[in-house]
Design an enzyme around this catalytic site. Sequence first.
Site, mmCIF file in Angstrom:
data_model
loop_
_atom_site.group_PDB
_atom_site.id
_atom_site.type_symbol
_atom_site.label_atom_id
_atom_site.label_comp_id
_atom_site.label_asym_id
_atom_site.label_seq_id
_atom_site.Cartn_x
_atom_site.Cartn_y
_atom_site.Cartn_z
ATOM 1 N N CYS A 1 0.859 -1.187 0.000
ATOM 2 C CA CYS A 1 0.000 0.000 0.000
ATOM 3 C C CYS A 1 0.891 1.231 0.000
ATOM 4 O O CYS A 1 1.893 1.263 0.728
ATOM 5 C CB CYS A 1 -0.886 -0.020 1.251
ATOM 6 S SG CYS A 1 -2.003 1.387 1.384
ATOM 7 N N HIS B 1 -8.919 -3.780 -2.502
ATOM 8 C CA HIS B 1 -8.022 -2.960 -1.681
ATOM 9 C C HIS B 1 -8.470 -1.494 -1.689
ATOM 10 O O HIS B 1 -8.601 -0.874 -0.630
ATOM 11 C CB HIS B 1 -6.595 -3.094 -2.233
ATOM 12 C CG HIS B 1 -5.566 -2.295 -1.529
ATOM 13 N ND1 HIS B 1 -4.642 -2.860 -0.675
ATOM 14 C CD2 HIS B 1 -5.287 -0.962 -1.546
ATOM 15 C CE1 HIS B 1 -3.847 -1.906 -0.199
ATOM 16 N NE2 HIS B 1 -4.217 -0.747 -0.723
ATOM 17 N N GLU B 2 -8.721 -0.950 -2.885
ATOM 18 C CA GLU B 2 -9.115 0.458 -2.978
ATOM 19 C C GLU B 2 -10.509 0.690 -2.401
ATOM 20 O O GLU B 2 -10.752 1.711 -1.742
ATOM 21 C CB GLU B 2 -9.025 0.952 -4.426
ATOM 22 C CG GLU B 2 -7.647 0.857 -5.050
ATOM 23 C CD GLU B 2 -6.513 1.449 -4.228
ATOM 24 O OE1 GLU B 2 -6.745 2.411 -3.461
ATOM 25 O OE2 GLU B 2 -5.379 0.949 -4.342
ATOM 26 N N HIS C 1 -10.189 0.968 1.294
ATOM 27 C CA HIS C 1 -9.699 2.286 1.727
ATOM 28 C C HIS C 1 -10.856 3.242 1.963
ATOM 29 O O HIS C 1 -10.894 3.963 2.955
ATOM 30 C CB HIS C 1 -8.765 2.891 0.684
ATOM 31 C CG HIS C 1 -7.329 2.563 0.888
ATOM 32 N ND1 HIS C 1 -6.652 2.847 2.050
ATOM 33 C CD2 HIS C 1 -6.433 1.976 0.074
ATOM 34 C CE1 HIS C 1 -5.405 2.443 1.945
ATOM 35 N NE2 HIS C 1 -5.237 1.911 0.745
#
Length: 181
Positions: free
Chosen positions: A104, A146-147, A150
Site C-alpha cells: 500500500c 483494496h481500494e 480504503h
Amino acid sequence: MRHGSLPGVHGRVRPLTLLSDPVLHTPCGEVTGFGPELADLVEDLFATMYAAEGVGLAANQIGVPLRVFVFDCPDDEDVRHLGHVVNPRPVVTDGVVVRGPEGCLSLPGLEAGTERYDHAVVEGFTVTGEPVTVHGTGFFARCLQHESDHLDGTVYADRLDGRRHRKLMRQVARASWHRPA
C-alpha cells in the site's frame, strides 16, 4: 497518445497520507458534485499514483475523504486496466480466496500476505456521472477490493490477524516514515 492525454498529466502530485493518519481509518463521504473539482481530484490521484509507482490510489490516501479511487493495474493475464470509480460499491466478491503479497502506498516499502477473492465487480460512476461497472480477476480483483476497502476506512493491515499482523506492525514501528499515532 493518439486518442487523448494520459490521465494525471494535468494533475499535481500530492503528499500521501500514512498509516497513522485518521483519514485512512474513517469511512469516506459520497461524492455529490460531478464538476471540475472532481475532475481535478481524479487527475491529482493519477499523478500521485504514478509518481509513487502504485497501481491504485484512493482519495483518502491524499487526505481527501471522498469515495473516489483510480487504478492502472494488470490482471493475472497481464491485461492492463486503467480507470477510476466515483462512489464505488462492491457488488461481487467471489471465487477462490487467495493469500498473496499486498502492499500500500500508505505503508511504503511494506507488504504482507493478505487474503482476497480472485474475482470482484465494482459499480459506481465516472467523473462525469455516467454509470460504470468494473470487473476484475486475479491481481486486478485484489486492487479493486483494496481500494474499495480504503474508502470504507480499512487498510490491508486491518485484514491481517495473528502472526502476520504482529509482524507487519513491527515493520511499521521500524519504518523511517512511521509517526506514532
